[in-house]
Scaffold this active site. Sequence first.
Site, PDB file in Angstrom:
ATOM      1  N   LYS A  78       0.815  -1.299   0.159  1.00  0.00           N
ATOM      2  CA  LYS A  78       0.004  -0.100   0.076  1.00  0.00           C
ATOM      3  C   LYS A  78       0.919   1.172  -0.053  1.00  0.00           C
ATOM      4  CE  LYS A  78      -3.945   1.870   2.652  1.00  0.00           C
ATOM      5  NZ  LYS A  78      -4.662   2.069   3.990  1.00  0.00           N
ATOM      6  N   SER A 153      -9.660   1.918   3.235  1.00  0.00           N
ATOM      7  CA  SER A 153      -8.909   2.586   2.081  1.00  0.00           C
ATOM      8  C   SER A 153      -7.879   1.917   1.381  1.00  0.00           C
ATOM      9  CB  SER A 153      -7.996   3.857   2.887  1.00  0.00           C
ATOM     10  OG  SER A 153      -7.132   3.112   3.881  1.00  0.00           O
ATOM     11  N   SER A 177      -9.739  -0.509   7.150  1.00  0.00           N
ATOM     12  CA  SER A 177      -9.156  -0.334   5.969  1.00  0.00           C
ATOM     13  C   SER A 177      -8.543  -1.352   5.139  1.00  0.00           C
ATOM     14  CB  SER A 177      -8.200   1.068   5.814  1.00  0.00           C
ATOM     15  OG  SER A 177      -8.834   2.423   5.989  1.00  0.00           O
TER      16      SER A 177
END
Lengths: 484, 475
Positions: A78, A153, A177
């Site tokens: 990420k 996210s 997330s």
Amino acid sequence: MELYRLSIEEARLALDSGEARPSEIVQSLFERIDSVEEKINSYVTLTKEAAFADALQAEAAIRSGRKNALTGIPLAIKDNICTEGIKTTCSSEMLAHFIAPYESTVTAKLKMQGYTLMGKTNLDEFAMGSSTENSAFGATNNPWDTTRVPGGSSGGAAAAVAADECIAALGSDTGGSIRQPAAFCGVVGLKPTYGRVSRYGLVAFASSFDQIGPITKTVRDSAILLNVIGGHDTADSTSAPVELPDFTSLLEKDIKGMKVGIPKEYFIEGVDKEVEQSVRKGIQTLESLGAIPVEISLPHTEYAVAAYYILATSEASSNLARYDGVRYGLRVQGDDLTDMYMRTREEGFGAEVKRRIILGTYALSSGYYDAYYRKAQQVRTLVKEDFERAFEQVDVIATPTAPTPAFKAGEKTEDPLQMYLTDIFTISVNLAGVPAISVPCGFTSDNLPIGLQIMGKHFDEASILRIAHAYEQATEWHKRKPAL
Amino acid sequence: MQYEAVIGLEIHAQLLTDTKIFCGCSTRFGSDPNTQICPVCTGMPGVLPVMNRKAVEYVVRTGLALHCDISSYSRFARKNYFYPDLPKGYQISQFELPLCEHGFVDITVEGNSKRVALTRIHLEEDAGKNIHEGGGHDSAVDLNRAGVPLMEIVTEPDIRSAAEAAAFMKKLRAIVRYIGVCDGNMEQGSLRCDANVSIRPSGQEAYGVKTEIKNMNSFRYVEKALDYEIKRQIRSLQDGERIIQETRLWNTEKGVTESMRSKEEAHDYRYFPDPDLMPIEFEKSLIDRIQSELVELPDEKHRRFVDEHGISDEDAGLLVAERETAEWFEVAVKAGGDPKNICNWIKGDFAKLLNDNNTQINESLVTPQMLVAMLSLVEKGTISGRIAKTVFEEMYRTGKTADEVVEEKGLVQISDASGIETIIDEILNNSTGEVARFREGETKLMGFFVGQVMKATKGKANPKIVNELLRKKLN
């Protein structure tokens, strides 16, 4: 089978037996990316050249018998986790060209184990969002239905795993997330206990909630990655000096007699019918495997979202103060210092980030601190106590990961409150700091994945991995692949 | 109307740790800009602070030396504000639950003792420095200082004059230097002092409107600035003006305090507990250990010097002002010298030489043992007290022992009475006028005769014998 479809476990076997070479796996993945990435937009940055170079090194290592747990295994990271010499953008204009001068602890540990970096995945800007639509580099789409969001996210990471654009990925989870996008994309997502994994190098959103964890195709893969990234780190004062067991060796233990708490606050009006049915069926499956369902209550659940959005935004308002245009990142010249600050932050941050900075700044303001921040901390304590009481009765707690399956892109972008409520079932876990995993437990009639969330006691990831693994072994949901 | 000043001080002391408070960077002063920085102290995305345990220990040590309660549970907070020298956009400091509370410092001003209460001592990080050079539009930032551990000491508004404030600062400086936590250098900024000053009619309970005075970077300026500010406030009130709550800077060149901002900015620092650092919990055993390792402090030394060595109160104050001086004195006393005698040398000839050469006592070539050896030559009569001054100067300059200097320069005292008598006779014969006036009662001429003898003997004549013989011959 195509090499890009492999799990970590399968890839390890293929590499060790000589069936596949690291460069072949990398090649297969980049071909896959070439064919599907346009539809998905999982990645912000692809590190193709470095990945092939890593693959060559991995080959040499395997040939000479110097292989480690992740030698030759291509993973995606990420893009809010710092990687030295490679852009870390947080999907923000503010850091669009930012190259970290240091390596995060988790990626340093992956490197030690020989992993290959595929690239950095898309996210809601600074991890603030639940749909990966708040990205300066375009939204990520759900591989199961590209008109829908992948969750957020860590939507880029979850979509990349679901679309077989990497073998597995690391995400971060502040209010859901990792778990919510894992549920939306039909993959496994684990948020470890707060303090289990070092946050050093994770760009902070809300420091007392943020935790890095794996997003994988199988539960075993999550255990493999947690083995690598977990453990005390002297660079992170909040990482706990607790023992790190070998999670993979604990997976196969019987779940007979394990008590599974079913909190009534998680089966309420507003939960999608198909979601509820799948989760209830999932719990029946666990029962059939010998687990004992126990009705429990987590009474302060209804206050969790409000408390979270006060505390997380308060911390964020301070954490994001460093993006001022002075030392790195975007700088927009102004007439004077204050003007430079204002223009830089005006242009550098997207709407949701600004909204949260303003919310948090307000909550911390003198005169409001007691009514908001302090009160929210008290609620946090109550939520923690809910879990402590519950875990006196049960070993794990099972709930839906999200109240609905993946929603349509654009559906909630105009209504922040509706967006915040998509985290309603994941947020309490972050308030309490306990670990939780989301595993695929079914599909809607529209062929959208549904996630079953299993929460555990502090530092007892072993139990949630074990029960999730048992469930996975007994079901076929994780084997379904999106048609791309 | 009589006015009374009310002053509270806020002192920032840089701690003498080798490394910064949250990272491993050096704290050395004076290096090239941005050569002692890393991702942590420059506030890169994703970095985390790790507490320097030594810094915490230094604050606790200070707290114990200043009679504070040490908090068993203490926590760090973020103080949020934007400034280019503040890399994270917040300073890690303490707000609720500081490390130390409720201490005091005893001071003496013009013979009057007074106790100044301390509100708290807490630990925080220093900021970097903005550099405005070249006169252009641009400013630069040097982050070498960012993250240097800083201890903030806050007093109650117990101080009533500029002289008391200066005495407080001197005493505090002595203590932090004694316990080795700060070098106390106000000019370089490792010890900084801000003051809150207000005045009120004598006898009035309520406080007046206060101003905050900054930029007083020496003891002298603390005293001057506060003196000026007190007078300014009194003058304002007498002129029927209002005191405005504001920050004022001491202007060294003009000798005045000047308003720093035209309109007072209301800062809201939005303090909240720093989630990146765990609260500090102290075991009593750790505090006990730090207490047991505490060196003897100036006040205790002072008392002991008076009690054990018969040093006067005032002299003891001089001796203990600097730890090095006190220790030098004690080594000399241990080496067998007479304490009062040693003290006289330290505050007299020795102090002058050190001062003239801008040298610290512990850097001098003269060791305590060398002074004691020289004093014993005086006592034995080998050299006179007057010659001793010459000998000492030579020792100071060259690092030679008293014996060596006396031998090389032939400075052994003439104690041979017949030799001295011959010289005296000659002088008296040549000074018949003075002799006559002396005998008529002008006894202060004795000094003249002694001087003549000393001149003739180049100061080597034993003054006791000279005096005896002169008295015998003149009466």
